[in-house]
Motif scaffolding. Structure first.
Motif, PDB file in Angstrom:
ATOM      1  N   HIS A  43       6.924  13.996 -52.896  1.00 19.96           N
ATOM      2  CA  HIS A  43       6.509  12.607 -52.650  1.00 19.96           C
ATOM      3  C   HIS A  43       6.407  12.313 -51.161  1.00 19.96           C
ATOM      4  O   HIS A  43       5.535  11.532 -50.740  1.00 19.96           O
ATOM      5  N   ALA A  44       7.248  12.942 -50.347  1.00 20.71           N
ATOM      6  CA  ALA A  44       7.158  12.744 -48.904  1.00 20.71           C
ATOM      7  C   ALA A  44       5.845  13.305 -48.363  1.00 20.71           C
ATOM      8  O   ALA A  44       5.180  12.674 -47.520  1.00 20.71           O
ATOM      9  N   MET A  45       5.451  14.474 -48.853  1.00 21.90           N
ATOM     10  CA  MET A  45       4.175  15.052 -48.427  1.00 21.90           C
ATOM     11  C   MET A  45       3.005  14.197 -48.901  1.00 21.90           C
ATOM     12  O   MET A  45       2.015  14.022 -48.181  1.00 21.90           O
ATOM     13  N   GLY A  46       3.125  13.645 -50.106  1.00 19.98           N
ATOM     14  CA  GLY A  46       2.066  12.780 -50.608  1.00 19.98           C
ATOM     15  C   GLY A  46       1.966  11.489 -49.820  1.00 19.98           C
ATOM     16  O   GLY A  46       0.861  11.037 -49.467  1.00 19.98           O
ATOM     17  N   ALA A  47       3.114  10.867 -49.525  1.00 28.23           N
ATOM     18  CA  ALA A  47       3.117   9.604 -48.786  1.00 28.23           C
ATOM     19  C   ALA A  47       2.543   9.776 -47.385  1.00 28.23           C
ATOM     20  O   ALA A  47       1.920   8.854 -46.837  1.00 28.23           O
ATOM     21  N   ALA A  48       2.737  10.964 -46.814  1.00 28.61           N
ATOM     22  CA  ALA A  48       2.220  11.223 -45.468  1.00 28.61           C
ATOM     23  C   ALA A  48       0.753  11.639 -45.474  1.00 28.61           C
ATOM     24  O   ALA A  48       0.148  11.812 -44.405  1.00 28.61           O
ATOM     25  N   GLY A  49       0.166  11.822 -46.660  1.00 31.66           N
ATOM     26  CA  GLY A  49      -1.251  12.153 -46.762  1.00 31.66           C
ATOM     27  C   GLY A  49      -1.579  13.620 -46.712  1.00 31.66           C
ATOM     28  O   GLY A  49      -2.764  13.995 -46.728  1.00 31.66           O
ATOM     29  N   TRP A  50      -0.553  14.485 -46.720  1.00 33.30           N
ATOM     30  CA  TRP A  50      -0.821  15.920 -46.568  1.00 33.30           C
ATOM     31  C   TRP A  50      -1.338  16.577 -47.834  1.00 33.30           C
ATOM     32  O   TRP A  50      -1.998  17.625 -47.766  1.00 33.30           O
ATOM     33  N   LEU A  51      -1.080  16.014 -48.997  1.00 31.13           N
ATOM     34  CA  LEU A  51      -1.519  16.660 -50.233  1.00 31.13           C
ATOM     35  C   LEU A  51      -3.029  16.629 -50.392  1.00 31.13           C
ATOM     36  O   LEU A  51      -3.596  17.445 -51.115  1.00 31.13           O
ATOM     37  N   GLY A  52      -3.682  15.713 -49.719  1.00 28.20           N
ATOM     38  CA  GLY A  52      -5.140  15.624 -49.798  1.00 28.20           C
ATOM     39  C   GLY A  52      -5.841  16.233 -48.602  1.00 28.20           C
ATOM     40  O   GLY A  52      -7.006  15.908 -48.334  1.00 28.20           O
ATOM     41  N   LEU A  53      -5.171  17.118 -47.906  1.00 25.57           N
ATOM     42  CA  LEU A  53      -5.716  17.660 -46.661  1.00 25.57           C
ATOM     43  C   LEU A  53      -7.117  18.234 -46.829  1.00 25.57           C
ATOM     44  O   LEU A  53      -8.003  17.997 -46.001  1.00 25.57           O
ATOM     45  N   ALA A  54      -7.344  19.000 -47.912  1.00 26.13           N
ATOM     46  CA  ALA A  54      -8.634  19.671 -48.102  1.00 26.13           C
ATOM     47  C   ALA A  54      -9.523  18.977 -49.121  1.00 26.13           C
ATOM     48  O   ALA A  54     -10.590  19.483 -49.459  1.00 26.13           O
ATOM     49  N   ILE A  55      -9.104  17.818 -49.618  1.00 25.07           N
ATOM     50  CA  ILE A  55      -9.925  17.036 -50.543  1.00 25.07           C
ATOM     51  C   ILE A  55     -10.881  16.161 -49.728  1.00 25.07           C
ATOM     52  O   ILE A  55     -10.480  15.580 -48.714  1.00 25.07           O
ATOM     53  N   PRO A  56     -12.150  16.058 -50.117  1.00 29.39           N
ATOM     54  CA  PRO A  56     -13.107  15.258 -49.333  1.00 29.39           C
ATOM     55  C   PRO A  56     -12.614  13.840 -49.079  1.00 29.39           C
ATOM     56  O   PRO A  56     -11.972  13.232 -49.941  1.00 29.39           O
ATOM     57  N   ASP A  57     -12.920  13.327 -47.902  1.00 29.33           N
ATOM     58  CA  ASP A  57     -12.412  11.992 -47.534  1.00 29.33           C
ATOM     59  C   ASP A  57     -12.981  10.894 -48.416  1.00 29.33           C
ATOM     60  O   ASP A  57     -12.369   9.835 -48.571  1.00 29.33           O
ATOM     61  N   ALA A  58     -14.128  11.145 -49.037  1.00 30.61           N
ATOM     62  CA  ALA A  58     -14.705  10.149 -49.940  1.00 30.61           C
ATOM     63  C   ALA A  58     -13.845   9.934 -51.176  1.00 30.61           C
ATOM     64  O   ALA A  58     -14.004   8.917 -51.872  1.00 30.61           O
ATOM     65  N   TYR A  59     -12.914  10.870 -51.421  1.00 29.71           N
ATOM     66  CA  TYR A  59     -12.080  10.785 -52.629  1.00 29.71           C
ATOM     67  C   TYR A  59     -10.596  10.743 -52.278  1.00 29.71           C
ATOM     68  O   TYR A  59      -9.754  11.230 -53.020  1.00 29.71           O
ATOM     69  N   GLY A  60     -10.299  10.166 -51.128  1.00 31.92           N
ATOM     70  CA  GLY A  60      -8.911   9.915 -50.765  1.00 31.92           C
ATOM     71  C   GLY A  60      -8.239  10.995 -49.962  1.00 31.92           C
ATOM     72  O   GLY A  60      -7.047  10.890 -49.653  1.00 31.92           O
ATOM     73  N   GLY A  61      -8.983  12.067 -49.612  1.00 33.98           N
ATOM     74  CA  GLY A  61      -8.385  13.148 -48.842  1.00 33.98           C
ATOM     75  C   GLY A  61      -8.757  13.071 -47.372  1.00 33.98           C
ATOM     76  O   GLY A  61      -9.376  12.108 -46.914  1.00 33.98           O
ATOM     77  N   ALA A  62      -8.378  14.121 -46.637  1.00 30.72           N
ATOM     78  CA  ALA A  62      -8.672  14.173 -45.210  1.00 30.72           C
ATOM     79  C   ALA A  62      -9.962  14.929 -44.920  1.00 30.72           C
ATOM     80  O   ALA A  62     -10.472  14.872 -43.802  1.00 30.72           O
ATOM     81  N   GLY A  63     -10.479  15.658 -45.917  1.00 29.32           N
ATOM     82  CA  GLY A  63     -11.742  16.353 -45.743  1.00 29.32           C
ATOM     83  C   GLY A  63     -11.702  17.505 -44.753  1.00 29.32           C
ATOM     84  O   GLY A  63     -12.731  17.877 -44.201  1.00 29.32           O
ATOM     85  N   LEU A  64     -10.522  18.088 -44.542  1.00 28.49           N
ATOM     86  CA  LEU A  64     -10.403  19.195 -43.605  1.00 28.49           C
ATOM     87  C   LEU A  64     -10.581  20.525 -44.336  1.00 28.49           C
ATOM     88  O   LEU A  64     -10.776  20.563 -45.543  1.00 28.49           O
ATOM     89  N   GLY A  65     -10.513  21.617 -43.582  1.00 29.67           N
ATOM     90  CA  GLY A  65     -10.861  22.910 -44.151  1.00 29.67           C
ATOM     91  C   GLY A  65      -9.658  23.767 -44.500  1.00 29.67           C
ATOM     92  O   GLY A  65      -8.495  23.367 -44.353  1.00 29.67           O
ATOM     93  N   VAL A  66      -9.972  24.986 -44.925  1.00 28.93           N
ATOM     94  CA  VAL A  66      -8.932  25.946 -45.280  1.00 28.93           C
ATOM     95  C   VAL A  66      -8.159  26.375 -44.030  1.00 28.93           C
ATOM     96  O   VAL A  66      -6.970  26.703 -44.109  1.00 28.93           O
ATOM     97  N   GLN A  67      -8.795  26.346 -42.860  1.00 27.05           N
ATOM     98  CA  GLN A  67      -8.064  26.673 -41.636  1.00 27.05           C
ATOM     99  C   GLN A  67      -6.900  25.708 -41.425  1.00 27.05           C
ATOM    100  O   GLN A  67      -5.767  26.135 -41.158  1.00 27.05           O
ATOM    101  N   GLU A  68      -7.176  24.423 -41.546  1.00 30.74           N
ATOM    102  CA  GLU A  68      -6.109  23.434 -41.375  1.00 30.74           C
ATOM    103  C   GLU A  68      -5.056  23.558 -42.466  1.00 30.74           C
ATOM    104  O   GLU A  68      -3.845  23.438 -42.206  1.00 30.74           O
ATOM    105  N   ALA A  69      -5.514  23.828 -43.696  1.00 26.41           N
ATOM    106  CA  ALA A  69      -4.568  23.991 -44.801  1.00 26.41           C
ATOM    107  C   ALA A  69      -3.677  25.208 -44.577  1.00 26.41           C
ATOM    108  O   ALA A  69      -2.479  25.182 -44.881  1.00 26.41           O
TER     109      ALA A  69
END
Length: 390
Positions: A43-69
């Motif tokens: 839940h801490a990772m989710g609250a900080a927004g890290w769980l959506g790191l590689a999910i497109p930003d249009a759907y609640g993620g950060a839209g970053l790549g596998v490098q960042e992940a």
């Protein structure tokens, strides 16, 4: 060529490292002992927004790549969370990539934001007892009946199914005998749906390590899946699931490097401090040289992992590199963890120093999601042009 993390990647590592500091190694030792899922960390990772790191930003993620992940997951692993911490959030990072790539707009809007925000937990239902790594031989059947599919069959080694709300399921929608020879993969379909426990029995597997992230056998007895939960076309699920396999291998490689690095740091620190025969044991080349070899191997594995991630994010073919990175990182991580236990001597066998937990958990990347032997066969065939051996 610049092998350093970009400023954005460095910021990710620093922020994730700060969050992980709230979950010290005593937390992970307790979870290893009591076997309770690390809900607080999740839940801490989710609250900080890290769980959506590689999910497109249009759907609640950060839209970053596998490098960042990869940088993020390596940071989680080397905090001492190891595979327990990484596996608790792994599917959030890469699992729904097939949905992002092949799902309808309605499915993306419905399925992706809850995963990005950590509001749901999911499991990944592919492996079966009689198929192993031969995914085209899956037998679990999903039979269409009007506007839904009805599923019967069995899966094994399904992580997080004890706590999961959803399942990403690969099942056979066309019987093998009804397909042309060599086309068995065409009869598999992909679903993302509710894990209805009235129709799915979840049986935990008592295992060697990573006790707080459960592994299970699943028995499907009439699970009903609405048509709107099928991802893409019927019979194309094998193609869709492949979309997430290279990222999975890259992330697991990064995690193995992270585990190896914390093991190496612990071993070197102990070797500096432990005095035997009136001198620190780290003064002996018999201690120094194996640890130095571990450093060399981990550095090489990290570079190959970063190359594979860069190739993926730039739309280049990365299958060989992703598999090779997973192979090399798992072997380097294992040797570092083994050496950490040996460097600690008798105390390496004690839970107090944590290194025995590293050794148990680093076995996972050596085995899953694909064996070392099959990786070598893949490279022999696809890179070296040798005849297929299986």
């Amino acid at each position: 060529m610049n092998f350093d993390p970009t400023p954005e990647q460095q910021s990710i590592c620093e922020a994730v490292r700060s969050l992980c500091a709230r979950f010290p190694e005593t937390y992970w030792r307790e979870r290893d002992i009591d076997g309770v899922f690390p809900h607080e960390f999740y839940h801490a990772m989710g609250a900080a927004g890290w769980l959506g790191l590689a999910i497109p930003d249009a759907y609640g993620g950060a839209g970053l790549g596998v490098q960042e992940a990869a940088w993020m997951m390596k940071t989680v692993a080397e905090s001492g969370a190891c595979l327990s911490g990484c596996s608790s959030i792994h599917i959030n990072i890469f699992g729904l990539m097939p949905v992002a790539a092949y799902g309808t707009e309605e499915q993306k809007q419905r399925m992706l934001p809850p995963m990005a925000q950590g509001r749901v937990k999911a499991c990944f239902g592919v492996t079966e007892p009689d198929a192993g790594l031969n995914t085209t031989r899956l037998k679990t059947r999903a039979v269409r009946q009007g506007d839904r599919y009805v599923v019967h069959g069995q899966k094994v080694w399904i992580s997080t199914a004890q706590v999961a709300d959803k399942i990403l399921l690969l099942a056979r929608t066309t019987a093998v005998e009804d397909l042309p020879p060599g086309r068995q993969a065409d009869g598999l379909s992909l679903f993302y749906t509710d894990l209805d426990r009235s129709k799915v029995q979840v049986r935990a597997i008592d295992k060697m390590g990573r006790h707080c992230v459960d592994s299970n056998e699943l028995f499907f007895d009439g699970l009903e899946i609405p048509l709107e939960d099928r991802i893409g076309e019927e019979g194309k699920g094998f193609k869709y699931i492949l979309h997430g396999m290279n990222p999975e291998r890259i992330l697991l490689a990064a995690e193995a490097v992270g585990v190896g690095q914390i093991a190496l740091r612990k071993a070197a620190a102990y070797a500096r401090e432990r005095v035997v025969f009136d001198r620190p044991i780290g003064q002996n080349q018999g201690i120094q040289h194996p640890l130095a070899e571990n450093w060399v191997e981990l550095e090489a594995a990290q570079l190959l992992t970063l190359q594979a991630a860069w190739l993926h994010d730039n739309g280049r073919e990365c299958g060989a590199q992703a598999n090779a990175a997973k192979y090399l990182a798992a072997e380097a991580g294992f040797r570092a963890c083994e050496r950490a236990v040996l460097t600690h001597g008798g105390m390496g066998y004690s839970k107090e120093f944590h290194v025995e937990r590293y050794l148990r958990e680093i076995m996972i990347p050596r085995i899953a999601p694909v064996s070392r032997e099959l990786i070598l066969s893949h490279i022999a065939e696809r890179v070296l042009g040798l005849p297929k051996s299986y």
